[in-house]
Each structure stands twice: as C-alpha cells, then as structure tokens.
Design a protein around this motif. Sequence first.
Motif: not given
Length: 247
Positions: A27-31, A49-50, A60-64, A80-81
Amino acid sequence: MWEGSGNNYAYLVTDEKTKNAVIIDPANPPEVLPVLKQKTESGDIKLQSIINTHHHHDHAGGNGEILKHYKLPIIGGKDCAHRTETPSHNSTFTVGDSIKVTALHTPCHTQDSICYLFEDGNDKAVFTGDTLFIGGCGRFFEGTAEEMHKALNETLAALPDDTRVYPGHEYTKGNVKFGIKVMQSEPIKKLQSFAEKHKETQGKFTIGDEKLHNVFMRLDDPAVQKATGKSKPVDVMAALREMKNNS
C-alpha cells in the motif's frame, strides 16, 4: 509500512526454486518499491502478481503506483483498485512450482475481504488482512457479528492448527491489553509477555494459538460470556467488538 502510525504489513512471498514472487498489500510504494527494485534487478525474484486482502486504501491504495513500474495482474476482492481477478471462495492458484494458494472469502471488515492460505510442503501460512489479527479481529465496517463469527470461527478456525498467521497490521499490544481484561488465562498472559518483548509478532503465532489466546475465537468460553453478559456466539461476538471499540 507507516511504522508508528498504521503499522501496516506488506508481504513479499517467493518460491525459492523458480524465484516467482507475489507482493501482498503493497500500500505504501515509497517503502515497497525500493525493495522490489533491488530484488528484481538482482534476479532474486520474478514478480508474478499483486495480491490484495481487501480494498481499503492502506492495503490496496498503492496498486496504481506499483503498476507504473511493474505490469502485473492484481488478485483481490471486487472493490480493490485496478483489480484484474477475484478468485472465488476456496479456489486455488500457484506461486512458482511449489506454493499453493487458497482464497478464503471472509466478508465483514469489508465485503470484499479475502484471506489467503499459502501451502508449501508442510509449511502453511495464512495472510489475513484486517480480518484476523494476533489476539484480535478487524472492525465490522461493512459487515455483521454473524459474518465475523463465521470468518474467524468457521472459515479460519478450520485451517490446520499449525498454520502461521500473518495479519495486515501490528496491533498485538493493543489487542492483548483488551483481551486480558476479558479473560486472564495463561495463553493470554503468554501473548502479553511476548508482545511486551517483541516489536513484531507476525508469523510467530498459529491458528492453534489464536484459538487459545484470541477472545474473538473463544465465544463459548465461560469467562468471555461472563464478561459480555451474553451466551449465544453471535451475541458474544457483537458485545466483544463493541467493548473493544470503546476500550
């Protein structure tokens, strides 16, 4: 991820033989992205896969953002996004050659909550998102006490006792603080002692342990019934969650 605020977990699971891997709730792409970049570039993993346990942004907010870097299918619940596939209840898929994954629908926290049982030989792990925590369970945001009772005490309780539990958050200290007020049993005292000494508890406890020290999985226990003033399992579950929300 978000240590000190959400205390979320993202999990990278790899089949050692093929190097095929999945990332759960990134969920937190920077990490997450620096780890994925290092491991994919070094050849340690081949991302397959994710996987999302449910649609909430902190899962699920980091999917994009991840998709900008890795073109991957997204396996998750219907809300889920960017989801590409929702596995049906009890359906299976594989990671690499040796890891079998079973999708277990556990609607309550959200209606699209799915837990994933990973099996590799004799090793078993279940990734429970915000349905089951060590010593606790998620809030009933989109569901009922009846649904959570079914999720915990029928679906997850039916897994082999030696299945290790990997939840979506590190909430054990708070859960055991509540649990010990409800029931002063030896298993809960042991969990309390472990939580005081260890910052992380994921993968350290099993479904068998949860049946002993998680008050939400002990609805028939006289001590739990006494604390809630209820006797029917669903009523005990509802009362317990209300007590925890207000604790």
